[in-house]
Design a protein around this motif. Sequence first.
Motif, PDB file in Angstrom:
ATOM      1  N   HIS A 250       0.830  -1.209   0.000  1.00 15.57           N
ATOM      2  CA  HIS A 250       0.000   0.000   0.000  1.00 15.57           C
ATOM      3  C   HIS A 250       0.863   1.258   0.000  1.00 15.57           C
ATOM      4  O   HIS A 250       0.538   2.247  -0.675  1.00 15.57           O
ATOM      5  N   LEU A 251       1.967   1.226   0.737  1.00 19.24           N
ATOM      6  CA  LEU A 251       2.838   2.397   0.792  1.00 19.24           C
ATOM      7  C   LEU A 251       3.498   2.647  -0.566  1.00 19.24           C
ATOM      8  O   LEU A 251       3.671   3.801  -0.981  1.00 19.24           O
ATOM      9  N   ARG A 252       3.877   1.571  -1.260  1.00 19.10           N
ATOM     10  CA  ARG A 252       4.472   1.763  -2.589  1.00 19.10           C
ATOM     11  C   ARG A 252       3.442   2.317  -3.569  1.00 19.10           C
ATOM     12  O   ARG A 252       3.741   3.172  -4.401  1.00 19.10           O
ATOM     13  N   THR A 253       2.192   1.839  -3.457  1.00 23.64           N
ATOM     14  CA  THR A 253       1.132   2.389  -4.304  1.00 23.64           C
ATOM     15  C   THR A 253       0.908   3.864  -4.002  1.00 23.64           C
ATOM     16  O   THR A 253       0.692   4.676  -4.896  1.00 23.64           O
ATOM     17  N   LEU A 254       1.007   4.214  -2.729  1.00 18.89           N
ATOM     18  CA  LEU A 254       0.828   5.612  -2.330  1.00 18.89           C
ATOM     19  C   LEU A 254       1.900   6.503  -2.945  1.00 18.89           C
ATOM     20  O   LEU A 254       1.617   7.599  -3.424  1.00 18.89           O
ATOM     21  N   LEU A 255       3.146   6.010  -2.959  1.00 25.01           N
ATOM     22  CA  LEU A 255       4.258   6.807  -3.474  1.00 25.01           C
ATOM     23  C   LEU A 255       4.412   6.698  -4.986  1.00 25.01           C
ATOM     24  O   LEU A 255       4.929   7.610  -5.626  1.00 25.01           O
ATOM     25  N   GLY A 256       3.980   5.587  -5.568  1.00 22.37           N
ATOM     26  CA  GLY A 256       4.133   5.392  -6.999  1.00 22.37           C
ATOM     27  C   GLY A 256       5.556   5.137  -7.428  1.00 22.37           C
ATOM     28  O   GLY A 256       5.930   5.433  -8.576  1.00 22.37           O
ATOM     29  N   THR A 257       6.406   4.587  -6.562  1.00 23.28           N
ATOM     30  CA  THR A 257       7.799   4.311  -6.903  1.00 23.28           C
ATOM     31  C   THR A 257       7.950   2.883  -7.421  1.00 23.28           C
ATOM     32  O   THR A 257       7.047   2.050  -7.287  1.00 23.28           O
ATOM     33  N   SER A 258       9.115   2.604  -7.990  1.00 19.58           N
ATOM     34  CA  SER A 258       9.358   1.286  -8.570  1.00 19.58           C
ATOM     35  C   SER A 258       9.497   0.209  -7.509  1.00 19.58           C
ATOM     36  O   SER A 258       9.119  -0.946  -7.731  1.00 19.58           O
ATOM     37  N   ALA A 259      10.041   0.547  -6.349  1.00 20.42           N
ATOM     38  CA  ALA A 259      10.225  -0.440  -5.277  1.00 20.42           C
ATOM     39  C   ALA A 259      10.221   0.276  -3.937  1.00 20.42           C
ATOM     40  O   ALA A 259      10.484   1.492  -3.854  1.00 20.42           O
TER      41      ALA A 259
ATOM     42  N   ALA B   5      15.265  -0.597 -13.964  1.00 16.69           N
ATOM     43  CA  ALA B   5      14.692   0.754 -14.020  1.00 16.69           C
ATOM     44  C   ALA B   5      15.078   1.608 -12.827  1.00 16.69           C
ATOM     45  O   ALA B   5      14.759   2.794 -12.784  1.00 16.69           O
ATOM     46  N   ILE B   6      15.735   1.031 -11.837  1.00 18.92           N
ATOM     47  CA  ILE B   6      16.053   1.765 -10.619  1.00 18.92           C
ATOM     48  C   ILE B   6      17.454   2.352 -10.724  1.00 18.92           C
ATOM     49  O   ILE B   6      18.422   1.654 -11.048  1.00 18.92           O
ATOM     50  N   ARG B   7      17.541   3.633 -10.443  1.00 18.65           N
ATOM     51  CA  ARG B   7      18.822   4.333 -10.492  1.00 18.65           C
ATOM     52  C   ARG B   7      19.152   5.060  -9.195  1.00 18.65           C
ATOM     53  O   ARG B   7      20.130   5.791  -9.118  1.00 18.65           O
ATOM     54  N   GLY B   8      18.318   4.921  -8.183  1.00 16.06           N
ATOM     55  CA  GLY B   8      18.604   5.566  -6.915  1.00 16.06           C
ATOM     56  C   GLY B   8      17.476   5.372  -5.926  1.00 16.06           C
ATOM     57  O   GLY B   8      16.447   4.748  -6.234  1.00 16.06           O
ATOM     58  N   GLY B   9      17.685   5.897  -4.741  1.00 18.00           N
ATOM     59  CA  GLY B   9      16.668   5.733  -3.714  1.00 18.00           C
ATOM     60  C   GLY B   9      16.759   6.777  -2.626  1.00 18.00           C
ATOM     61  O   GLY B   9      17.757   7.515  -2.501  1.00 18.00           O
ATOM     62  N   VAL B  10      15.707   6.838  -1.815  1.00 16.28           N
ATOM     63  CA  VAL B  10      15.628   7.735  -0.662  1.00 16.28           C
ATOM     64  C   VAL B  10      15.304   6.876   0.556  1.00 16.28           C
ATOM     65  O   VAL B  10      14.327   6.119   0.540  1.00 16.28           O
TER      66      VAL B  10
ATOM     67  N   ARG C  50      12.867   8.020  19.284  1.00 12.19           N
ATOM     68  CA  ARG C  50      13.785   6.906  19.048  1.00 12.19           C
ATOM     69  C   ARG C  50      13.668   6.439  17.597  1.00 12.19           C
ATOM     70  O   ARG C  50      12.578   6.286  17.076  1.00 12.19           O
ATOM     71  N   VAL C  51      14.794   6.174  16.955  1.00 16.35           N
ATOM     72  CA  VAL C  51      14.784   5.621  15.604  1.00 16.35           C
ATOM     73  C   VAL C  51      14.536   4.122  15.704  1.00 16.35           C
ATOM     74  O   VAL C  51      15.311   3.387  16.338  1.00 16.35           O
ATOM     75  N   VAL C  52      13.439   3.658  15.098  1.00 17.80           N
ATOM     76  CA  VAL C  52      13.061   2.249  15.213  1.00 17.80           C
ATOM     77  C   VAL C  52      13.135   1.510  13.885  1.00 17.80           C
ATOM     78  O   VAL C  52      13.031   0.279  13.850  1.00 17.80           O
ATOM     79  N   GLY C  53      13.305   2.232  12.780  1.00 13.81           N
ATOM     80  CA  GLY C  53      13.339   1.576  11.493  1.00 13.81           C
ATOM     81  C   GLY C  53      13.568   2.584  10.387  1.00 13.81           C
ATOM     82  O   GLY C  53      13.934   3.743  10.638  1.00 13.81           O
ATOM     83  N   ALA C  54      13.349   2.120   9.155  1.00 11.06           N
ATOM     84  CA  ALA C  54      13.580   2.993   8.012  1.00 11.06           C
ATOM     85  C   ALA C  54      12.628   2.631   6.882  1.00 11.06           C
ATOM     86  O   ALA C  54      12.228   1.475   6.723  1.00 11.06           O
ATOM     87  N   LEU C  55      12.268   3.644   6.106  1.00 11.05           N
ATOM     88  CA  LEU C  55      11.466   3.488   4.894  1.00 11.05           C
ATOM     89  C   LEU C  55      12.368   3.851   3.721  1.00 11.05           C
ATOM     90  O   LEU C  55      12.918   4.957   3.674  1.00 11.05           O
ATOM     91  N   ALA C  56      12.530   2.928   2.764  1.00 12.09           N
ATOM     92  CA  ALA C  56      13.407   3.144   1.618  1.00 12.09           C
ATOM     93  C   ALA C  56      12.601   3.036   0.336  1.00 12.09           C
ATOM     94  O   ALA C  56      11.968   2.005   0.083  1.00 12.09           O
ATOM     95  N   ALA C  57      12.609   4.101  -0.471  1.00 13.11           N
ATOM     96  CA  ALA C  57      11.888   4.134  -1.738  1.00 13.11           C
ATOM     97  C   ALA C  57      12.892   4.247  -2.883  1.00 13.11           C
ATOM     98  O   ALA C  57      13.816   5.069  -2.831  1.00 13.11           O
ATOM     99  N   TYR C  58      12.703   3.410  -3.923  1.00 14.02           N
ATOM    100  CA  TYR C  58      13.635   3.353  -5.044  1.00 14.02           C
ATOM    101  C   TYR C  58      12.896   3.638  -6.347  1.00 14.02           C
ATOM    102  O   TYR C  58      11.773   3.144  -6.560  1.00 14.02           O
ATOM    103  N   ASP C  59      13.559   4.440  -7.247  1.00 14.84           N
ATOM    104  CA  ASP C  59      12.915   4.797  -8.512  1.00 14.84           C
ATOM    105  C   ASP C  59      13.984   5.146  -9.556  1.00 14.84           C
ATOM    106  O   ASP C  59      15.187   5.152  -9.263  1.00 14.84           O
TER     107      ASP C  59
END
Length: 393
Positions: free
Chosen positions: A68-77, A129-134, A143-152
Amino acid sequence: MSTSGWALLCAFSTLIGFVLPRRRQGRHRDSGGPPDEATFVTLHIAAMAAPSLRAGLTRDSARKAVRHLRTLLGTSALALADADEVLAWDGAAGCHRDDAPEHARTALATARPHVVAGDAFPCDRPGCAIRGGVVVPLTVDGRVVGALAAYDAVVSAALVRTVTEVARWVSSQLELAELDSSRRRAMEAEMRALRAQMSPHFVYNALTTIASLVRTDPERARELLVDFADLNRYALRRARDFTTLAEELHCVDRYLLLERARFGERLRFTVRAAPEVLSVPVPFLCLQPLVENAVKHGVAGAGRRGEVRVVVRDAGPEAHISVEDDGLGMPPERARGLLDGDPRQGRDEGGFGLANVDVRLRQIYGEDYGLVVETAPDEGTTVRLRVPKAPPW
């Protein structure tokens, strides 16, 4: 509105502001409908992801939410990680899945958004198709408990802003999950305290009464011992949040039979319940403390014959319950102190049980569902509560 509710509303507003332009400009374009339709789609997708995230950041919740989060962002991965590993990956270019743990570790260590692109993101796979990510850290209560990584294919400033806002929204859901967990732990602690409260006030007198009958009326002593065992089996069984009104009234009946053996003709009691509400789910041990309070104030406190009445009525979408006694009553301000858990009002006299039940009802059903106490000196006491027929889960 609560602080957490206001923060969530602000996060949603910002999220829509960033995601809508992104979804219009990205490869997954809207069908050309009006802006309010696009807003609905964004909110709907966020609502689909929220229940999983409210379970906390686990492998199962991440697996359910990441699509669902990838659909929300529209990224490749897209990847979701905790402090130890990548929990879930969704999208194309699985060749980069093995890179995600290192990307996540960098964001976790710095507690700042991290961009990987160019020479830092090599790829020799034809057609990828992926050339980078955020990669953006997820935080709960600082507290940092995790990370969200989006690639496009392109890492633009707009993508960085969008992923950062989605990560903020995910963090708000994880904070709510932590609050839910804290509330459950508090309720479990209150349940343990309630059980501990029930035993010291009751066990000694019940066993003393049974012992006094062993020689003079052994058959009655045997029946009371079975009632005592039945009551304690119910109160001490494996913790459950809910039971049925029928089971709770059975517990009340066993308690009153044991107290009747102790007080004799000084205690009269009636228990009446509409058959339609017997299967209604109610919080475990929500009635016995109220009845115990009525016995103590209606009979033991008055030093004369008294009556306790438990009445359960069918009230459409709710069940209405009253526990009444004709004892000494009390000033209304003392009743308020008991509900507030004020130790100066005499927790040892049943106030602890009233406050505990009141808090649990409000936590489960909302502030409108606490106990209502009607009392005055020499006028007896009536405690009322309402429970919805529909379960709260």
